[in-house]
Design an enzyme around this catalytic site. Structure first.
Site, short mmCIF file in Angstrom:
data_model
loop_
_atom_site.label_atom_id
_atom_site.label_comp_id
_atom_site.label_asym_id
_atom_site.label_seq_id
_atom_site.Cartn_x
_atom_site.Cartn_y
_atom_site.Cartn_z
N ASP A 32 1.27 4.96 0.09
CA ASP A 32 0.96 6.38 0.29
C ASP A 32 2.12 7.18 -0.30
OD1 ASP A 32 -1.40 5.94 2.11
OD2 ASP A 32 0.17 4.98 3.29
N HIS A 53 0.87 -1.18 0.00
CA HIS A 53 0.00 0.00 0.00
C HIS A 53 0.90 1.22 0.00
CE1 HIS A 53 -3.18 2.78 0.52
NE2 HIS A 53 -2.85 3.10 1.75
N ASP A 74 -7.63 1.70 2.19
CA ASP A 74 -7.53 2.51 3.41
C ASP A 74 -8.31 3.80 3.27
OD1 ASP A 74 -6.77 3.09 5.97
OD2 ASP A 74 -4.82 3.90 5.42
N HIS A 124 -5.70 10.02 0.43
CA HIS A 124 -6.27 10.35 1.74
C HIS A 124 -5.28 11.02 2.68
CE1 HIS A 124 -5.20 5.93 2.05
NE2 HIS A 124 -4.39 6.46 2.94
#
Length: 939
Positions: free
Chosen positions: A20, A18, A130, A355
């Site tokens: 980010d 994941h 997420d 996010h």
């Protein structure tokens, strides 16, 4: 429900990371780690087939980021993608759902698919690992993208196979469920019940592997509805597990009755669907963790670093609601549509939509870079808007203003919203110019410009009727042209600012005015119209009483404390105490708000305000309200200790400092002559820390629910949280507005980039809108100080208060709120002939309860794409047609999905020739409840 009894099980292990792009490290530091990860992945895949596949987090931007540093690896990367060993897409980025617009999410899916197709096939995986809650229209958006599933980590909780659940729509018996949107669309949902790292770092040695799998198998079986068990082998920024094949072989030795597979999402989905025997829970609508204690929803990211949300709202509106419609209009006139420029602008904007970015919950360096990206994207939009408006204005016939002589200065007002619009607009225009190329000395140019007599100038419409306006002389100014065929052309000019009310500008269209010198012709026309030509005389003031304003719809009276009372003359309903400000401490973090225990909120209710008139024009009246307010300067010293000790924010005991600091709040309350709402602009210089400022709007309406603008939906939410909710705060997300209404009356509060609100259980159903939330740490898994999240400095906030008759969709209140989001566009032009009438629109449409969303051009086909969505739960009819004034007729229409793929042809009908609303050729279709409708038009 009973648990399956078969002992035959399959463990699907999916390798992923994941990613980010920016969060607790600045972008480039994460970027360098990404390069290392993909290098290692390619090396691993090159070694042979044992390491079968890797999911690249559902976002194609990872490819761009990697190749930016390693362009020479493109062929190698592409080979593994085409072989299906690296699975990419469907998104460009993994965005936040509640803080990005519907159109931004559509562009995200479109760009992700287009980029993925350059390397292989986009994965049809609805991937939200997420995302901080999911909007209700997600199932419909997925199905319109050819995706029948959603994988997600937040928003709903599983209860396990042995727990019967109440049929409340917020819980699921299993980690697998059916998710139903408001339109009835259903997709298979897979909740990462044990998170998207439940198969992370699988041990190879026997003892560790036995212990690992004993726990992991039990955890997955607790919630799974089948014997197909999902294990996500990765986590945030997780390097690949190179020895996973060996770890799988060890697991097979330990558990011979279980099949362990290095799997991928398509294979897992096929196996899951084939083995499904349990009746799955149907979860409906928004997934916002409604049935939790309320402490971990991350909802207050909606108010962290509000300046980012404001920049995002403007950036989105400039692209989707202004630049794209104007470029589409210009395209209909024969000009190329700037596809590549739009893609660049959208990608730059969407890089701020993950996010941890748009939510404002990263370290300060991240958000500084975001400001630059917002500026870059907006500058592209502004350049495209300037090009399109000049192209369209050149086609408008302004020759009607020839009679006013060479000093006439035409102005074209563009309404890029989907509905007819009236409102106060402003433009700076050049009354006269002298170009440097003409050989004047600087002194001569200045003297000539300063000597220009601007007296006797009035504004007229296309029929020659004077339009009340305010003209402000801005004096001598410098400017320049950038011609397409020669060097820049600087000039000196005499510039004026004109403010006036543009009335009944057609939807997606334009209306033309001109600043002219008053002469005998103008006097004759004006006298014939029976109107005064003296723009400085205000015989139609909107001021009312001692401290009030009144137009056709409303009466506003301002109280000593700066709040105001609003009477809706149409319904007779009066709303009191509007616009009181509230201030409380905040000892939480960028993710979640936490008010100090037992703190009593400060308000301006008992504070006397300074009030004065600052505008009294025929088209608008405005009051300035100033509060001088003493508030605590910060939290006390306990907060610093609690942050360093990593005390979970709900358990903190810090209070506010005894030291006070002044917060001067300046509010401008305005009412225009044709205004359907009251506009507020609030400004202050924040020098306090660890606090929150909200504006309060008591509705005194009786309702247990309220309505709120979300992505392609007017969502209905309960005012009272679920019994499990423990957090004293029940703040929630909004996009354009929130609405509290009863049978015969309602109150909408619209905003510009203020995404957090709360409907208070105070006996008055008060709508509280967060203006600013100031905190000093990131939060989450460690201590990351973020002093810039205290948001020190100047801030400005804009709201509109819109009363209605109880139905916001049919009364026009929601239309007013949507138009509040969209800036007017004005352009100065010359007197010239043209084939477009001075009041013109390329399209006309009708549809009760429909909201217009977008107008753009398809990159592949060149077709015009228009989108609406049904705001209500009843089927409604959409009718639309193209204007006869467009040079190239639009002959063919079809229905499309959000990927702009044709799904069905539409048949045209001939309209009664006497109709003025629509032209001779019209198309119609039915829009189902809450349906998102996209239409393509071919030439």
């Amino acid at each position: 429900m009973t648990k399956p009894t078969s002992k035959s099980k399959r463990a699907h292990i999916i390798s992923h990371t994941h990613w980010d792009r920016e969060w607790y490290l600045p972008y480039e530091k994460h970027h360098m780690r990404l390069v290392q990860l993909v290098d290692a992945l390619l090396d691993q895949l090159d070694q042979g087939p044992d390491f079968k596949s890797f999911y690249l987090d559902g976002q194609t931007i990872i490819i761009d980021d990697y190749l930016q540093v390693r362009p020479e690896q493109k062929e190698r990367l592409e080979k593994h993608i085409r072989d299906g060993r690296i699975v990419i897409g469907p998104w460009y980025i993994l965005q936040d759902a509640f803080l990005t617009s519907g159109e931004a999410n559509v562009r995200n899916m479109q760009v992700g698919h287009r980029d993925a197709k350059r390397y292989g096939t986009p994965s049809k995986i609805g991937y939200f690992p997420d995302t901080f809650g999911l909007v209700g229209q997600t199932p419909q958006l997925m199905l319109q993208s050819g995706i029948d599933n959603v994988f997600f980590g937040r928003g709903v909780k599983p209860t396990g196979f042995n727990n019967m659940v109440s049929d409340d729509g917020y819980e699921s018996s299993f980690s697998e469920l059916m998710w139903e949107g408001p339109d009835g669309s259903k997709v298979l949902g897979v909740l990462f019940a044990n998170w998207y790292s439940n198969g992370n770092e699988v041990p190879v040695d026997e003892a560790s592997a036995r212990k690992f799998w004993e726990t992991k198998l039990a955890d997955a079986e607790k919630y799974a509805s089948t014997n197909e068990l999902l294990y996500m082998n990765g986590c945030d920024h997780q390097p690949i597990q190179k020895d996973l094949p060996e770890a799988i072989r060890m697991a097979e030795q330990l558990y011979p009755d279980i099949e362990f597979v290095h799997s991928n999402f398509p294979d897992y989905l096929s196996a899951l669907k084939a083995s499904a025997v349990q009746e799955l829970s149907v979860v409906k609508g928004e997934l916002r963790s409604q049935r939790t204690d309320g402490w971990g929803t991350l909802v207050n990211t909606a108010s962290a670093r509000v300046y980012l949300k404001q920049m995002n709202q403007l950036g989105q509106s400039m692209l989707e609601k202004v630049a794209e419609p104007l470029a589409s209009f210009a395209h209909l006139l024969g000009h190329p549509y700037p596809h590549d420029q739009f893609t660049y602008a959208w990608k730059t904007l969407m890089q701020n939509h993950p996010h941890d970015s748009i939510c404002g919950c990263s370290v300060d360096e991240v958000h500084r870079e975001m400001v630059t990206r917002f500026d870059k994207s907006r500058h592209v939009a502004e350049a495209l808007i300037e090009d399109s408006t000049s192209q369209i204005a050149a086609a408008v016939d302004t020759s009607t203003f020839e009679r006013y002589g060479e000093e006439a200065r035409p102005v074209v007002v563009f309404n890029t919203s989907g509905w007819e619009r009236s409102g106060v607009v402003q433009i700076e225009l050049d009354a006269a110019r002298l170009y440097f190329r003409d050989g004047f000395s600087l002194e001569d140019m200045a003297a000539k410009m300063n000597a220009i007599d601007l007296s006797g100038r009035i504004l007229v419409d296309e029929e020659g009727k004077p339009v009340p306006c305010t003209v402000e002389d801005l004096g001598l100014q410098f400017g320049y042209d950038l011609p397409d065929d020669r060097f820049r052309q600087p000039y000196s000019c005499r510039r004026v600012s004109i403010t006036f009310e543009a009335e009944n500008v057609p939807a997606l269209g334009l209306k033309t005015y001109a600043l002219v010198r008053m002469d005998s012709n103008a006097a004759s026309d004006s006298n014939a119209a029976g109107e005064s030509v003296d723009n400085t005389t205000n015989s139609n003031t909107l001021l009312h009483g001692e401290r009030g304003m009144e137009n056709e719809y409303f009466i506003v009276n301002i109280s000593d404390n700066g709040s105001f009372e609003l009477t809706d003359k149409r319904t007779g309903r009066t709303y009191k105490d509007l616009g009181v400000y509230e201030n409380v401490g905040d000892i939480g973090n960028e993710y979640m708000f936490k008010q100090p225990e037992n703190e009593v909120a400060l308000t301006t209710k008992d504070l006397r305000a300074e009030i004065r008139v600052i505008e009294d024009a025929p088209y608008r009246a405005s009051y300035e309200i100033v509060h001088h307010w003493e508030i605590p300067e910060s939290a006390d010293e306990t907060l610093d200790r609690e942050q360093r000790e990593l005390i979970y924010y709900p358990h903190r005991k810090a209070q506010r400092s005894k030291q006070m600091i002044r917060l001067k709040i300046r509010t401008i309350v305005s009412l225009s002559r044709s205004g359907k709402g009251i506009k507020l602009e609030t400004t202050f210089n924040n020098q306090a820390k660890d606090h929150r400022v909200r504006a309060l709007f008591p509705t005194d309406l009786t309702s247990a629910v309220h309505h709120v603008d979300s992505m392609f939906e007017i969502a209905t939410r309960d005012n009272t949280p679920a019994p499990e909710w423990q957090n004293p705060s029940n703040t929630q997300h909004q996009q354009s507005f929130v609405d509290v209404s009863e049978d015969q009356a309602g109150l909408v509060v619209a905003n510009l980039g203020l995404n957090e609100y709360e409907v208070l259980e105070d006996g008055r159903n008060t709508i509280a809108v967060t203006l600013l939330r100031a905190v000093g740490e990131l939060g989450d898994w460690g201590l990351f100080p973020t002093p810039e999240a205290q948001c020190l400095g100047e801030h400005s906030f804009q709201l509109e208060i819109i009363p209605h008759d109880g139905n916001g969709a049919t009364s026009g209140a929601y239309i007013e709120a949507y138009q509040f989001q969209i800036p007017w566009t004005l352009a100065q032009t010359t007197v010239h002939p043209g084939f477009l009438t001075p009041s013109n629109t390329p399209f006309a449409w009708q549809g009760d309860g429909l909201a217009f969303s977008s107008l753009k051009v398809n990159e592949d086909s060149g077709d015009l794409m228009l989108r609406w969505y049904n705001m209500g739960s009843n089927t409604t009819e959409l009718k639309f047609a193209a204007s006869e004034s467009i040079p190239q007729a639009l002959e063919d229409a079809y229905q499309s999905n959000i990927l702009e793929e044709e799904t069905g042809k539409l048949n045209a009908s001939m309209v009664n020739e006497s109709s003025t609303a629509l032209t001779s050729k019209e198309w119609a279709l039915q829009a189902g409840p809450c349906e998102i409708v996209t239409v393509g038009l071919r030439r």
